[in-house]
Write a protein that holds these residues in place. Sequence first.
Motif, PDB file in Angstrom:
ATOM      1  N   MET A  30      46.235  39.390 -21.449  1.00  0.00           N
ATOM      2  CA  MET A  30      45.700  39.543 -22.798  1.00  0.00           C
ATOM      3  C   MET A  30      46.739  39.175 -23.855  1.00  0.00           C
ATOM      4  SD  MET A  30      43.525  43.058 -22.148  1.00  0.00           S
ATOM      5  CE  MET A  30      42.743  43.175 -23.752  1.00  0.00           C
ATOM      6  N   ASP A  31      48.008  39.432 -23.558  1.00  0.00           N
ATOM      7  CA  ASP A  31      49.075  39.075 -24.493  1.00  0.00           C
ATOM      8  C   ASP A  31      49.161  37.565 -24.721  1.00  0.00           C
ATOM      9  OD1 ASP A  31      49.748  41.745 -24.738  1.00  0.00           O
ATOM     10  OD2 ASP A  31      51.440  41.646 -23.347  1.00  0.00           O
ATOM     11  N   HIS A  32      48.638  36.791 -23.775  1.00  0.00           N
ATOM     12  CA  HIS A  32      48.643  35.331 -23.896  1.00  0.00           C
ATOM     13  C   HIS A  32      47.319  34.790 -24.445  1.00  0.00           C
ATOM     14  CE1 HIS A  32      52.187  35.697 -21.263  1.00  0.00           C
ATOM     15  NE2 HIS A  32      52.539  34.530 -21.779  1.00  0.00           N
ATOM     16  N   LEU A  33      46.445  35.688 -24.901  1.00  0.00           N
ATOM     17  CA  LEU A  33      45.147  35.270 -25.445  1.00  0.00           C
ATOM     18  C   LEU A  33      44.940  35.890 -26.828  1.00  0.00           C
ATOM     19  CD1 LEU A  33      43.074  35.768 -22.174  1.00  0.00           C
ATOM     20  CD2 LEU A  33      43.588  33.554 -23.247  1.00  0.00           C
ATOM     21  N   PRO A  34      45.889  35.692 -27.741  1.00  0.00           N
ATOM     22  CA  PRO A  34      45.825  36.386 -29.033  1.00  0.00           C
ATOM     23  C   PRO A  34      44.643  35.979 -29.909  1.00  0.00           C
ATOM     24  CG  PRO A  34      47.513  34.685 -29.084  1.00  0.00           C
ATOM     25  CD  PRO A  34      47.047  34.789 -27.659  1.00  0.00           C
ATOM     26  N   ASP A  35      44.091  34.800 -29.671  1.00  0.00           N
ATOM     27  CA  ASP A  35      43.008  34.302 -30.521  1.00  0.00           C
ATOM     28  C   ASP A  35      41.633  34.439 -29.875  1.00  0.00           C
ATOM     29  OD1 ASP A  35      44.883  33.492 -32.479  1.00  0.00           O
ATOM     30  OD2 ASP A  35      45.283  31.664 -31.338  1.00  0.00           O
ATOM     31  N   VAL A  36      41.577  35.191 -28.778  1.00  0.00           N
ATOM     32  CA  VAL A  36      40.323  35.369 -28.050  1.00  0.00           C
ATOM     33  C   VAL A  36      39.874  36.823 -28.177  1.00  0.00           C
ATOM     34  CG1 VAL A  36      39.210  35.234 -25.775  1.00  0.00           C
ATOM     35  CG2 VAL A  36      40.977  33.562 -26.410  1.00  0.00           C
TER      36      VAL A  36
ATOM     37  N   LEU B 269      49.351  39.017 -13.575  1.00  0.00           N
ATOM     38  CA  LEU B 269      50.669  39.641 -13.667  1.00  0.00           C
ATOM     39  C   LEU B 269      51.795  38.652 -13.389  1.00  0.00           C
ATOM     40  CD1 LEU B 269      49.867  42.927 -11.701  1.00  0.00           C
ATOM     41  CD2 LEU B 269      50.085  42.698 -14.182  1.00  0.00           C
ATOM     42  N   SER B 270      51.586  37.757 -12.422  1.00  0.00           N
ATOM     43  CA  SER B 270      52.667  36.859 -12.009  1.00  0.00           C
ATOM     44  C   SER B 270      52.696  35.552 -12.793  1.00  0.00           C
ATOM     45  CB  SER B 270      52.555  36.549 -10.511  1.00  0.00           C
ATOM     46  OG  SER B 270      51.339  35.882 -10.216  1.00  0.00           O
ATOM     47  N   ARG B 271      51.536  35.075 -13.230  1.00  0.00           N
ATOM     48  CA  ARG B 271      51.447  33.808 -13.966  1.00  0.00           C
ATOM     49  C   ARG B 271      50.454  33.939 -15.124  1.00  0.00           C
ATOM     50  NH1 ARG B 271      53.535  29.276 -11.293  1.00  0.00           N
ATOM     51  NH2 ARG B 271      54.338  29.698  -9.206  1.00  0.00           N
ATOM     52  N   PRO B 272      50.678  34.897 -16.019  1.00  0.00           N
ATOM     53  CA  PRO B 272      49.675  35.149 -17.056  1.00  0.00           C
ATOM     54  C   PRO B 272      49.459  33.980 -18.006  1.00  0.00           C
ATOM     55  CG  PRO B 272      51.692  36.382 -17.504  1.00  0.00           C
ATOM     56  CD  PRO B 272      51.819  35.829 -16.120  1.00  0.00           C
ATOM     57  N   ALA B 273      50.515  33.245 -18.352  1.00  0.00           N
ATOM     58  CA  ALA B 273      50.349  32.119 -19.273  1.00  0.00           C
ATOM     59  C   ALA B 273      49.524  31.010 -18.641  1.00  0.00           C
ATOM     60  CB  ALA B 273      51.713  31.589 -19.709  1.00  0.00           C
ATOM     61  N   GLU B 274      49.796  30.737 -17.370  1.00  0.00           N
ATOM     62  CA  GLU B 274      49.055  29.685 -16.667  1.00  0.00           C
ATOM     63  C   GLU B 274      47.588  30.078 -16.500  1.00  0.00           C
ATOM     64  OE1 GLU B 274      49.294  27.196 -12.439  1.00  0.00           O
ATOM     65  OE2 GLU B 274      50.950  28.507 -13.042  1.00  0.00           O
ATOM     66  N   LEU B 275      47.354  31.345 -16.167  1.00  0.00           N
ATOM     67  CA  LEU B 275      45.972  31.807 -16.019  1.00  0.00           C
ATOM     68  C   LEU B 275      45.261  31.788 -17.369  1.00  0.00           C
ATOM     69  CD1 LEU B 275      43.681  32.968 -14.326  1.00  0.00           C
ATOM     70  CD2 LEU B 275      44.670  35.245 -14.680  1.00  0.00           C
ATOM     71  N   ALA B 276      45.931  32.186 -18.416  1.00  0.00           N
ATOM     72  CA  ALA B 276      45.324  32.152 -19.750  1.00  0.00           C
ATOM     73  C   ALA B 276      44.895  30.734 -20.113  1.00  0.00           C
ATOM     74  CB  ALA B 276      46.304  32.700 -20.786  1.00  0.00           C
ATOM     75  N   SER B 277      45.732  29.762 -19.785  1.00  0.00           N
ATOM     76  CA  SER B 277      45.395  28.367 -20.069  1.00  0.00           C
ATOM     77  C   SER B 277      44.145  27.929 -19.299  1.00  0.00           C
ATOM     78  CB  SER B 277      46.587  27.474 -19.718  1.00  0.00           C
ATOM     79  OG  SER B 277      46.286  26.119 -19.946  1.00  0.00           O
ATOM     80  N   LEU B 278      44.058  28.338 -18.030  1.00  0.00           N
ATOM     81  CA  LEU B 278      42.881  28.004 -17.225  1.00  0.00           C
ATOM     82  C   LEU B 278      41.622  28.628 -17.826  1.00  0.00           C
ATOM     83  CD1 LEU B 278      43.753  28.310 -13.404  1.00  0.00           C
ATOM     84  CD2 LEU B 278      42.983  26.293 -14.652  1.00  0.00           C
ATOM     85  N   LEU B 279      41.724  29.888 -18.224  1.00  0.00           N
ATOM     86  CA  LEU B 279      40.552  30.572 -18.770  1.00  0.00           C
ATOM     87  C   LEU B 279      40.116  29.940 -20.092  1.00  0.00           C
ATOM     88  CD1 LEU B 279      41.407  34.316 -17.987  1.00  0.00           C
ATOM     89  CD2 LEU B 279      39.924  32.750 -16.705  1.00  0.00           C
ATOM     90  N   CYS B 280      41.078  29.558 -20.909  1.00  0.00           N
ATOM     91  CA  CYS B 280      40.736  28.894 -22.174  1.00  0.00           C
ATOM     92  C   CYS B 280      40.038  27.566 -21.918  1.00  0.00           C
ATOM     93  CB  CYS B 280      41.983  28.701 -23.017  1.00  0.00           C
ATOM     94  SG  CYS B 280      42.602  30.229 -23.770  1.00  0.00           S
ATOM     95  N   GLU B 281      40.484  26.884 -20.885  1.00  0.00           N
ATOM     96  CA  GLU B 281      39.833  25.616 -20.508  1.00  0.00           C
ATOM     97  C   GLU B 281      38.384  25.861 -20.111  1.00  0.00           C
ATOM     98  OE1 GLU B 281      40.224  22.377 -16.851  1.00  0.00           O
ATOM     99  OE2 GLU B 281      42.016  23.424 -17.541  1.00  0.00           O
ATOM    100  N   GLU B 282      38.148  26.910 -19.346  1.00  0.00           N
ATOM    101  CA  GLU B 282      36.787  27.225 -18.928  1.00  0.00           C
ATOM    102  C   GLU B 282      35.933  27.656 -20.114  1.00  0.00           C
ATOM    103  OE1 GLU B 282      35.342  26.786 -15.885  1.00  0.00           O
ATOM    104  OE2 GLU B 282      37.208  25.700 -15.550  1.00  0.00           O
TER     105      GLU B 282
END
Length: 229
Positions: free
Chosen positions: A24-30, A212-225
């Motif tokens: 969630m910390d990597h999704l400030p605009d969502v 937990l281990s790759r939050p920034a990478e997962l955030a990017s994937l979710l934003c893409e979706e």
Amino acid sequence: MSTQPALLLVHGAWHGTWCWQPLMDHLPDVDVRAVALPSSGSDPHALGDLYDDAAAISAALEAIGGPTVVVGHSYGGCPVSQAAGSAGDVRRVIYLTALMQDVGDALLTLVGGAYPPDWDVHESEEYFDVHDPLKALYADVEPDLAARCVARLGHESLRAVKQPLTEAAWRTVPSTYIVCEDDVAIPPPLQEQMAVRAERVQRIRSSHSPFLSRPAELASLLCEEMAAV
């Protein structure tokens, strides 16, 4: 003008909404929401079941009241499948190394009704824990963070993993499966077997808990979706 959908996060067995914070910390605009599933908790006598979990997801979707993308992690895929096809305005369901099963299937259907060896089962009290959470859940998580997460794990309802789905959201809602390629809790071949049901498949080089281990990478994937909705 289209607006970005909300994102609803559904945790897996033993966890709570706390596990999503690094993501969630990597999704400030969502507009991110997280559901606490009744099947997981500190009191084994107060645990809910699969259908209680689905009801909690349905209530969260109705509260959002607009376009939503739902992410289910691990066991969380079961109540997401049960709820997300008939509640709220769900535009996409994302299965994150999750159970993506059909109507009539329970979690234990995948293993022929037998308990996996890494489960610490308390049959008479109707709950189970995990024998080695550091290995099964957090293999690539930073050690201090992993230790803090282990300390927060709850018990999981045995009833929840024995109950069959009566709905399968992926049959009516567009879906994505995110394969976690280094997962030992849900091995990649099993993930790939379920992922064939999804409209889209993504992959991330992580173990069971990329939030937990790759939050920034997962955030990017979710934003893409979400952008594709």
